[in-house]
Design an enzyme around this catalytic site. Structure first.
Site, PDB file in Angstrom:
ATOM      1  N   CYS A  44       0.841  -1.339  -0.131  1.00 13.04           N
ATOM      2  CA  CYS A  44       0.114   0.014  -0.158  1.00 13.04           C
ATOM      3  C   CYS A  44       0.869   1.334   0.054  1.00 13.04           C
ATOM      4  O   CYS A  44       1.750   1.404   0.863  1.00 13.04           O
ATOM      5  CB  CYS A  44      -0.880  -0.025   1.262  1.00 13.04           C
ATOM      6  SG  CYS A  44      -1.794   1.610   1.728  1.00 13.04           S
ATOM      7  N   CYS A  73       0.043   3.795   2.879  1.00 12.90           N
ATOM      8  CA  CYS A  73       0.452   3.105   4.306  1.00 12.90           C
ATOM      9  C   CYS A  73       2.072   3.293   4.220  1.00 12.90           C
ATOM     10  O   CYS A  73       2.481   3.850   5.370  1.00 12.90           O
ATOM     11  CB  CYS A  73       0.354   1.774   4.147  1.00 12.90           C
ATOM     12  SG  CYS A  73      -1.330   1.246   3.845  1.00 12.90           S
TER      13      CYS A  73
END
Length: 144
Positions: free
Chosen positions: A60, A63
């Site tokens: 991600c 993230c």
């Protein structure tokens, strides 16, 4: 974990009574730990310190961007909050339990209960404000 004040490296356990302090200068040090399906209860839910939970995934992009911001918040709020990072790919039970639909998903736990939750990345300043407002006493939060 390195002390923000003096730079001394300190060992910080995943779970312990109290709050970690620097062995050299006794200043609070950031408490940043990993947890998974097996350790989350001990590391996060039974913590006497409020917990900022980062439910993230290695693939991600947002993230990876929010990770350093969360570490900065943990450093800024050392002694006040514990950052617990959970890789959702390695912890499918927690993903189901907390109904994670998007990553990163951030939660604040106090006394083992979720008191705030948000999805998506944000700057360190925005995240710090969110955590501080969430943990502020109800009377202080109502002041104009």
């Amino acid at each position: 974990m390195s002390c923000v004040r003096c730079g001394q490296r300190n060992r910080v356990p995943a779970s312990a009574a109290g709050k970690p302090v620097c062995g050299k200068c006794r200043e609070a040090v950031p408490w940043i730990v990993d947890a998974d399906d097996a350790t989350f209860g001990e590391v996060a839910e039974r913590s006497s310190t409020p917990v900022l939970v980062d439910l993230w995934a290695p693939w991600c992009g947002p993230c990876r961007m929010v990770g350093p911001a969360l570490e900065q918040v943990a450093g800024d709020l050392a002694g006040t909050v514990k950052l617990v990072k959970v890789n959702v790919d390695d912890s499918p039970g927690l993903s189901r339990r907390f109904d994670v639909r998007a990553v990163p998903t951030l939660m604040v736990l106090k006394d083992g209960k979720v008191v705030a939750r948000q999805a998506g990345a944000a700057s360190a300043a925005v995240l710090r404000s969110w955590v501080e407002q969430t943990l502020a006493p109800a009377s202080a939060a109502k002041r104009p």
